[in-house]
Scaffold this motif. Sequence first.
Motif, mmCIF file in Angstrom:
data_model
loop_
_atom_site.group_PDB
_atom_site.id
_atom_site.type_symbol
_atom_site.label_atom_id
_atom_site.label_comp_id
_atom_site.label_asym_id
_atom_site.label_seq_id
_atom_site.Cartn_x
_atom_site.Cartn_y
_atom_site.Cartn_z
ATOM 1 N N ASP A 169 -59.549 -42.320 76.184
ATOM 2 C CA ASP A 169 -59.140 -40.912 76.206
ATOM 3 C C ASP A 169 -59.690 -40.201 77.435
ATOM 4 N N THR A 170 -60.930 -40.532 77.824
ATOM 5 C CA THR A 170 -61.522 -39.953 79.027
ATOM 6 C C THR A 170 -60.760 -40.399 80.266
ATOM 7 N N VAL A 171 -60.421 -41.681 80.319
ATOM 8 C CA VAL A 171 -59.671 -42.224 81.460
ATOM 9 C C VAL A 171 -58.328 -41.519 81.589
ATOM 10 N N HIS A 172 -57.646 -41.346 80.470
ATOM 11 C CA HIS A 172 -56.324 -40.698 80.502
ATOM 12 C C HIS A 172 -56.439 -39.238 80.918
ATOM 13 N N GLN A 173 -57.432 -38.527 80.376
ATOM 14 C CA GLN A 173 -57.631 -37.122 80.755
ATOM 15 C C GLN A 173 -57.920 -36.990 82.250
ATOM 16 N N ALA A 174 -58.748 -37.892 82.770
ATOM 17 C CA ALA A 174 -59.082 -37.846 84.197
ATOM 18 C C ALA A 174 -57.845 -38.121 85.051
ATOM 19 N N TYR A 175 -57.071 -39.114 84.652
ATOM 20 C CA TYR A 175 -55.874 -39.496 85.404
ATOM 21 C C TYR A 175 -54.841 -38.368 85.425
ATOM 22 N N MET A 176 -54.753 -37.641 84.309
ATOM 23 C CA MET A 176 -53.768 -36.568 84.192
ATOM 24 C C MET A 176 -54.313 -35.211 84.633
ATOM 25 N N GLY A 177 -55.628 -35.100 84.828
ATOM 26 C CA GLY A 177 -56.235 -33.821 85.196
ATOM 27 C C GLY A 177 -56.247 -32.833 84.048
ATOM 28 N N THR A 198 -68.797 -40.098 74.159
ATOM 29 C CA THR A 198 -69.177 -39.774 72.788
ATOM 30 C C THR A 198 -68.992 -38.288 72.515
ATOM 31 N N GLU A 199 -69.413 -37.441 73.442
ATOM 32 C CA GLU A 199 -69.264 -36.012 73.209
ATOM 33 C C GLU A 199 -67.789 -35.614 73.138
ATOM 34 N N LEU A 200 -66.975 -36.184 74.033
ATOM 35 C CA LEU A 200 -65.545 -35.872 73.984
ATOM 36 C C LEU A 200 -64.944 -36.284 72.639
ATOM 37 N N ASN A 201 -65.303 -37.482 72.167
ATOM 38 C CA ASN A 201 -64.769 -37.958 70.896
ATOM 39 C C ASN A 201 -65.273 -37.128 69.733
ATOM 40 N N ALA A 202 -66.574 -36.812 69.738
ATOM 41 C CA ALA A 202 -67.147 -36.014 68.645
ATOM 42 C C ALA A 202 -66.488 -34.646 68.583
ATOM 43 N N ARG A 203 -66.312 -34.022 69.735
ATOM 44 C CA ARG A 203 -65.699 -32.695 69.761
ATOM 45 C C ARG A 203 -64.258 -32.741 69.272
ATOM 46 N N GLU A 237 -63.210 -30.575 66.076
ATOM 47 C CA GLU A 237 -62.297 -29.445 66.256
ATOM 48 C C GLU A 237 -60.948 -29.690 65.586
ATOM 49 N N SER A 238 -60.492 -30.939 65.582
ATOM 50 C CA SER A 238 -59.212 -31.230 64.929
ATOM 51 C C SER A 238 -59.311 -31.087 63.414
ATOM 52 N N ASN A 239 -60.539 -31.040 62.920
ATOM 53 C CA ASN A 239 -60.757 -30.881 61.484
ATOM 54 C C ASN A 239 -61.448 -29.562 61.137
ATOM 55 N N GLY A 240 -61.261 -28.567 62.012
ATOM 56 C CA GLY A 240 -61.662 -27.208 61.690
ATOM 57 C C GLY A 240 -63.119 -26.875 61.883
ATOM 58 N N LEU A 241 -63.872 -27.712 62.588
ATOM 59 C CA LEU A 241 -65.286 -27.443 62.869
ATOM 60 C C LEU A 241 -65.480 -27.231 64.359
ATOM 61 N N THR A 242 -66.340 -26.308 64.730
ATOM 62 C CA THR A 242 -66.668 -26.087 66.135
ATOM 63 C C THR A 242 -68.178 -26.201 66.320
ATOM 64 N N TYR A 243 -68.586 -26.222 67.573
ATOM 65 C CA TYR A 243 -70.025 -26.276 67.863
ATOM 66 C C TYR A 243 -70.758 -25.069 67.285
ATOM 67 N N ASP A 244 -70.048 -23.951 67.153
ATOM 68 C CA ASP A 244 -70.675 -22.744 66.603
ATOM 69 C C ASP A 244 -71.036 -22.899 65.123
ATOM 70 N N ASP A 245 -70.438 -23.897 64.473
ATOM 71 C CA ASP A 245 -70.675 -24.089 63.039
ATOM 72 C C ASP A 245 -71.941 -24.899 62.754
ATOM 73 N N ASN A 291 -55.613 -36.008 61.504
ATOM 74 C CA ASN A 291 -55.822 -34.793 62.291
ATOM 75 C C ASN A 291 -56.352 -35.131 63.680
ATOM 76 N N ALA A 292 -57.289 -36.069 63.729
ATOM 77 C CA ALA A 292 -57.865 -36.458 65.019
ATOM 78 C C ALA A 292 -56.829 -37.156 65.895
ATOM 79 N N GLN A 293 -55.973 -37.964 65.281
ATOM 80 C CA GLN A 293 -54.938 -38.655 66.047
ATOM 81 C C GLN A 293 -53.928 -37.684 66.654
ATOM 82 N N GLU A 294 -53.669 -36.598 65.960
ATOM 83 C CA GLU A 294 -52.765 -35.587 66.515
ATOM 84 C C GLU A 294 -53.368 -34.967 67.770
ATOM 85 N N ASP A 295 -54.686 -34.845 67.801
ATOM 86 C CA ASP A 295 -55.380 -34.266 68.945
ATOM 87 C C ASP A 295 -55.520 -35.268 70.084
#
Length: 320
Positions: free
Chosen positions: A84-92, A145-150, A154-162, A217-221
């Motif tokens: 997922d990181t590789v794809h995000q980097a490649y696509m910007g 790990t942080e990208l995956n955890a986030r 977030e795809s399941n309704g939780l944020t870092y603020d929680d 939910n995570a797969q949709e994200d």
Amino acid sequence: MRTLKYALAASLLVTAPAAFAQQTLSIATGGTGGVYYPLGGGLAEMISEHIEGYEASAEVTGASVENMGLIMRNEADIAFALADTVHQAYMGEDDFEGRQVENTRALASVYPNAVQLVTLADSDIESLSDLEGQRVSVGAPGSGTELNARAVLESNGLTYDDMNVQRLNFNETADAIRDGDIDAGFWSVGPPTSSIMNLASTRDIRLISLTDEEIENAQEDEPVFAPYELKAETYEGVDEAVQTIGIPNVLVVNADMDEQLAYDVTKMLFERIDELIDVHPAAENTTVEFSMESTPVPFHPGSIRYYEEIDAEIPDDLRP
């Protein structure tokens, strides 16, 4: 005349080794408590032993996100990174908005990570939603790990603020759980990983399963996510299988890499894979079929040459 002859011969003896100097390759890995580092060390040894003219070394890094920056800037020759990181980097996209890494090419996909959410066995945390209000490590800054955890949160309704979020590497996360400084921690790594194994040898632990809905939910994200079952007894005291998410890991290089070198590394990787399996069992998943199914960016032309030689069916979107 005789003196000149000997002087010329001596000069050749002195300068000859320079012509055979080894070129050093840098392999960007991750922290010492994960899988990237031992596999990177094994790959470095294989390159140094089997590819003439090159020696390689594994470098400790912040893992996937940092590694993609190193590849972009040509500050590392080879890197491990999550798909997922590789794809995000490649696509910007996402964390790479405004700094697209279009010069990314893949050699292969090497094994799947599993998102592993760990807590102590006597903890009140029994589900993802129970993380609300807890002290949680989401992985080292700049790590996959942080990208995956986030994404999972977030795809399941939780944020870092929680929750009370901390960004710790694998070894730091294990130590903090053991010492009671945090309540739970995420790992995105190929199982089994040494830092969780060490934690399980000193404290009773629990791994949190994700529900079918949470996985969907995570797969949709993140479309590169896939359902993954962590086998029972992967870690000491964890007697039941754990349902979670898997993400492929990719071996990436800069498009500028020499074509022959990319060919040689790819050929060596698959034809000597037993040497890497001896380093870590995660490499058992390093197959040509897995690479064709899981790689998110185009292959390097040198790798394509190897795959064509063995008659692999290369998807059109993996050709640059």
